[in-house]
Design an enzyme around this catalytic site. Structure first.
Site, PDB file in Angstrom:
ATOM      1  N   SER A 202       0.743  -1.626  -0.533  1.00  0.00           N
ATOM      2  CA  SER A 202      -0.077  -0.285  -0.282  1.00  0.00           C
ATOM      3  C   SER A 202       0.830   1.100  -0.173  1.00  0.00           C
ATOM      4  CB  SER A 202      -0.934  -0.183   0.985  1.00  0.00           C
ATOM      5  OG  SER A 202      -0.193   0.240   2.108  1.00  0.00           O
TER       6      SER A 202
ATOM      7  N   ASP B 274      -2.901   8.374   7.689  1.00  0.00           N
ATOM      8  CA  ASP B 274      -3.701   7.486   8.325  1.00  0.00           C
ATOM      9  C   ASP B 274      -3.335   6.696   8.694  1.00  0.00           C
ATOM     10  OD1 ASP B 274      -2.662   5.623   6.481  1.00  0.00           O
ATOM     11  OD2 ASP B 274      -4.451   5.613   5.746  1.00  0.00           O
TER      12      ASP B 274
ATOM     13  N   HIS C  97       0.261   4.998   7.160  1.00  0.00           N
ATOM     14  CA  HIS C  97       0.625   5.792   6.060  1.00  0.00           C
ATOM     15  C   HIS C  97       1.440   7.338   6.108  1.00  0.00           C
ATOM     16  CE1 HIS C  97      -1.941   1.925   4.695  1.00  0.00           C
ATOM     17  NE2 HIS C  97      -0.528   2.274   4.172  1.00  0.00           N
TER      18      HIS C  97
END
Length: 370
Positions: A41, A331, A334
């Site tokens: 991600s 978040d 990340h």
């Protein structure tokens, strides 16, 4: 060995003059080197948008600071590390491989094969169900080359890949979404941590060897960030804002062994194919001293809820900071776009503390002389 070290140091010195030309010319060059992205991600550009999975970032407020101000599937408020590196090398942003827009001449720019939730191991991220595991990403890379061969011929396709730049980011999920996901996970019962790390490293080496076999000749390999300092881990494990010691220990063991593996693999090949980026050191700079980088917090996520905004997903119902420039984390897991810019700059021009055996500017300068 001493002679080769001296030569490399000299090349680093002369590269700064050369890189000015590279940096100025590359963005205007039609044949800017292709860029290929693999991993999780941290670098996914939206492949998971096309999959039935919970590991997605295709809803607001993701993308709030992206040029379109819309979610793209990137786990960021704006650009991710892959986007920023593509800017540095003068390439257009790479499209997700699963995007129907990736056709024709757009294939020649490269492709992003990354998928949020994946790890080095196939059993990492199984809770997300339908994600593109790393060996499928490599299979997609092989398929990509067949598509490019049909477009420009086999020889040109081979040249495009050989001269391209690859970024691969793996490892973090093998801890947070596998080994430490639940107490007494299957992998933690199978391995004590000091044995799990070499197992991961040996599996990562197979992945890198496969990339080489598929034609990759310049590969940036990132280690894990300071896993225990992410807001998600602070929210679940921290009482006074201290980083989670078990995850920090995991990262501290993993990263040096990754650098050693990369060194050994390069020695075996006889060329500096693989370049290790020490993501933990890069992150720790602004986690340890956020104010020095203009952040008000390196513990609290900009978007989230619960302690440190570290629990659950970032959604429209979450707390959302008004100034994303002031937060190191976007978040629960990340980095923010601003933090990504700091990391990308270290990849580009960082010292041996961050990049081994050389940084991306030096790579570009060396390659421009080839």
């Amino acid at each position: 060995m001493a002679v080769s070290s001296v030569i490399l140091d000299c090349l680093r010195v002369i590269s700064w003059g050369l890189i000015l030309a590279v940096g100025l010319v590359a963005p205007q060059t039609e044949a800017a080197r292709a860029f290929f992205v693999f991993g999780d991600s941290l670098v996914d550009a939206g492949n998971n948008n096309y999959l039935a999975t919970t590991a997605r970032a295709d809803s607001p407020p993701y993308g709030i600071d992206y040029p379109t101000h819309r979610p793209t599937g990137r786990f960021s408020n704006g650009l991710n590390i892959a986007d920023l590196i593509s800017q540095h090398i003068g390439s257009q942003p790479t499209l997700p491989y699963l995007s129907p827009e990736l056709t024709g001449q757009k294939l020649l720019v490269g492709a992003n094969f990354a998928s949020a939730g994946v790890g080095i191991l196939n059993d990492t991220g199984i809770q997300f169900v339908n994600i593109v595991r790393i060996y499928q990403q490599l299979a997609n890379f092989q398929q990509y080359q067949q598509r490019v061969s049909a477009l420009v011929g086999k020889d040109q396709a081979k040249k495009l890949v050989n001269q391209g730049l690859v970024l691969i980011t793996l490892g973090g999920n093998d801890f947070v979404n596998n080994y430490y996901l639940i107490p007494l996970s299957a992998r933690s019962l199978q391995f004590a941590l000091p044995a799990y790390i070499p197992f991961l490293i040996s599996e990562y080496q197979k992945i890198l060897q496969r990339l080489y076999d598929l034609g990759a000749r310049r590969v940036l390999v990132t280690g894990t960030g300071p896993l225990g300092c992410a807001p998600a881990e602070l929210g679940m494990r921290s009482r006074n804002g201290e980083c989670a010691t078990d995850l920090q220990r995991a990262a501290a063991l993993f990263n040096p062994q990754l650098v050693q593996m990369v060194t050994n693999l390069n020695n075996k090949i006889g060329s500096h194919v693989f370049i290790a980026a020490n993501a933990q050191e890069m992150h720790m700079d602004f986690i340890a001293n956020p104010q020095a980088y203009g952040f008000v917090s390196s513990k609290i996520a900009c978007c989230g809820q619960g302690p440190y905004n570290g629990l659950g997903l970032c959604t429209l119902a979450s707390n959302l900071c008004s100034n994303r420039e002031q937060y190191a984390f976007w978040d629960a897991f990340h980095p923010s776009e601003k933090a990504n810019k700091i990391i990308a700059q270290q990849i580009m021009s960082g010292s041996n503390k961050y990049m081994h055996p050389m940084n991306l500017s030096t790579i570009m300068a060396l390659d421009s002389m080839a």
